[in-house]
Design a protein around this motif. Sequence first.
Motif, mmCIF file in Angstrom:
data_model
loop_
_atom_site.group_PDB
_atom_site.id
_atom_site.type_symbol
_atom_site.label_atom_id
_atom_site.label_comp_id
_atom_site.label_asym_id
_atom_site.label_seq_id
_atom_site.Cartn_x
_atom_site.Cartn_y
_atom_site.Cartn_z
ATOM 1 N N PRO A 116 0.741 -1.072 -0.300
ATOM 2 C CA PRO A 116 -0.034 0.159 0.000
ATOM 3 C C PRO A 116 0.993 1.276 -0.104
ATOM 4 O O PRO A 116 1.988 1.093 0.522
ATOM 5 N N ILE A 117 0.552 2.548 -0.738
ATOM 6 C CA ILE A 117 1.169 3.640 -0.759
ATOM 7 C C ILE A 117 0.127 4.550 0.010
ATOM 8 O O ILE A 117 -1.022 4.917 -0.806
ATOM 9 N N TYR A 118 0.521 5.429 0.829
ATOM 10 C CA TYR A 118 -0.124 6.510 1.231
ATOM 11 C C TYR A 118 0.234 7.738 0.399
ATOM 12 O O TYR A 118 1.241 8.391 0.654
ATOM 13 N N ARG A 119 -0.513 7.989 -0.894
ATOM 14 C CA ARG A 119 -0.091 9.125 -1.569
ATOM 15 C C ARG A 119 -0.688 10.603 -1.088
ATOM 16 O O ARG A 119 -1.787 10.576 -0.301
ATOM 17 N N GLU A 120 0.128 11.534 -1.497
ATOM 18 C CA GLU A 120 -0.200 12.901 -1.436
ATOM 19 C C GLU A 120 -0.133 13.300 0.224
ATOM 20 O O GLU A 120 -1.026 13.990 0.584
ATOM 21 N N THR A 124 5.826 14.188 8.673
ATOM 22 C CA THR A 124 5.974 15.487 9.205
ATOM 23 C C THR A 124 6.591 15.219 10.750
ATOM 24 O O THR A 124 7.042 16.244 11.147
ATOM 25 N N GLY A 125 6.874 13.959 11.147
ATOM 26 C CA GLY A 125 7.333 13.885 12.725
ATOM 27 C C GLY A 125 7.056 12.498 12.793
ATOM 28 O O GLY A 125 6.220 11.744 12.402
ATOM 29 N N PHE A 126 7.694 12.129 14.350
ATOM 30 C CA PHE A 126 7.614 10.882 14.679
ATOM 31 C C PHE A 126 8.038 10.547 16.196
ATOM 32 O O PHE A 126 8.664 11.595 16.705
ATOM 33 N N ALA A 127 7.524 9.787 16.898
ATOM 34 C CA ALA A 127 8.057 9.622 18.148
ATOM 35 C C ALA A 127 8.510 8.211 18.493
ATOM 36 O O ALA A 127 7.596 7.162 18.030
ATOM 37 N N GLN A 128 9.510 7.906 18.914
ATOM 38 C CA GLN A 128 9.888 6.372 19.003
ATOM 39 C C GLN A 128 9.737 5.933 20.592
ATOM 40 O O GLN A 128 9.665 6.774 21.630
ATOM 41 N N ASP A 129 9.426 4.741 20.644
ATOM 42 C CA ASP A 129 9.365 4.173 22.033
ATOM 43 C C ASP A 129 9.854 2.574 22.019
ATOM 44 O O ASP A 129 10.499 2.348 20.930
ATOM 45 N N ASP A 130 9.888 1.903 22.923
ATOM 46 C CA ASP A 130 10.426 0.610 23.071
ATOM 47 C C ASP A 130 9.980 -0.493 22.024
ATOM 48 O O ASP A 130 10.701 -1.294 21.622
ATOM 49 N N SER A 138 1.187 14.292 7.039
ATOM 50 C CA SER A 138 0.736 15.778 6.759
ATOM 51 C C SER A 138 -0.790 16.144 6.421
ATOM 52 O O SER A 138 -1.229 17.152 6.659
ATOM 53 N N ASP A 139 -1.482 15.242 6.609
ATOM 54 C CA ASP A 139 -2.812 15.354 6.603
ATOM 55 C C ASP A 139 -3.616 15.342 7.830
ATOM 56 O O ASP A 139 -4.871 15.222 8.211
#
Length: 517
Positions: A116-120, A124-130, A138-139
């Motif tokens: 699958p491809i999430y287009r358009e 814009t950011g992320f948060a990591q955890d264990d 962006s939407d």
Amino acid sequence: MAEHAVVVAGGGPTGLMLAGELALAGVDVAIVERRSSQDLPGSRAGGLHSRTIEVLDQRGIADRFLSEGQVVQVAAFAGTPLDISDFPTRHPYGLGLWQNHIERILAGWVDELEVPIYREREVTGFAQDDTGVDVELSDGTSLRAKYLLGCDGGRSLVRRAAGIEFPGWDPTTSFLIAEVELAEEPELGIRRDALGIHSLGRLEYEIRDGEVVYMDGGPVRVMVTEERLGPTNEATLGDLSEALIAVWGTDYGVHSPTWISRFTDMARQATAYRDRRVLLAGDAAHVHNPVGGQGLNTGVQDAVNLGWKLAQVVNQTSPDSLLDTYHAERHPVAARVLRNTIAQVALFRQDERTKALRDTIAELLSMDEPRRRFAAMMSGLDIHYDLGEGHPLLGRRMPDLDLVTPNGQLRVFTLLHDARPVLLNLGEPGGFDITPWADRVQLIDAKNAGDWELPVLGQVATPAAVLIRPDGYIAWVGDGTDTGLRDALTTWFGLGDGGGRARAVLRERPSRHRSGS
């Protein structure tokens, strides 16, 4: 919140190849891509080097590219052609094929694998955890993944958000590249002057007897060195007009650009290709001047090195530490690309002293041994991963040999189509028992006549057995015993069934080779 095992940020050649590699291993992978379709304005980068064609051949898709491109000798160093037609490979050439076609073909393969491809949308950011990564889009939506792969280009948000440093060399000169219409007939070909190198050429061309023959009419591809280092913002038609006038004395009535881009001689590389559950590949990990056409090729090969390793970690057959080998192996490869592109850009300077040096280098490269070494470097055929002391084949690409097996004749690369490792037994049939790894490693008994030959390395006596990784590199070489095989299987493909007690057994037979392991 939708969940996937892996999210790939960026659907260019590197991101597509990575997604395909993961999908082959049954990993739930998705791509986030800002474009609404795979259409790419303009042709962009052009060409595949020999090793990249081999990589695609290993997956059974090389013919898709070969059928659309033009086979040609593309390897060169600072403008000096490097013929590889005598190299020991099924693909002793490069392929002239623009990036928009390369992406389209890769996207078709990925679509067949139902990725699958999430287009358009963009990351814009992320948060990591264990246990994973929350990925913001962006939407306003978000995705949850076990791993996030940054394939989002030289200005990678993923790299910056991960806090990974990107040191290197600042730009000293800039170039405009574009595809445009010209109202006047241009002076086609390459031009050199005090500013640098420039070129005008039709998009439509053929290779005849090794020479580029442009078709009549149609869009023109422009590359022009700017008088001054250009700004970092997007290039404009006005910038291009000004640069053309500075070189040719006219802008040829330039109009209707399909795309315009500015690139420089900047060279930068990420200090780390991994930050816990975030990994970088392609231009997100390394950028450089496009001289030599190595960027796209390096990114695709990054993907093939990382894909099977990450798949094994996600599928819990290998420990997370396997991912550290990705940086260890691929960082030195890109570092060498940065060095050779910096050297080539320096040799393109137009002063008389540099011209004398360039002529001297060209003379050296006309000699057979220097030509072979530099051609192997530029084509990617000499890549040698440091897998420790041992046999000279260890860590090198597996040649695509013709094998005779109980089931008939086949090529080595055919065995790699599904991205599964292979233990190739060239000794007594039925000699190995790798039952603990049988669910993930193919055991093939075969015969091969004659010595092997590899670029730069030369001829090598046929070993008794080799363990081939999914990326086509040799992880273990047998000498007639099973010495080191269990350790290699465990290192690269996890503990076998039965945990640490599992071991591979070589049935007793006289040793035929004592070439090391």
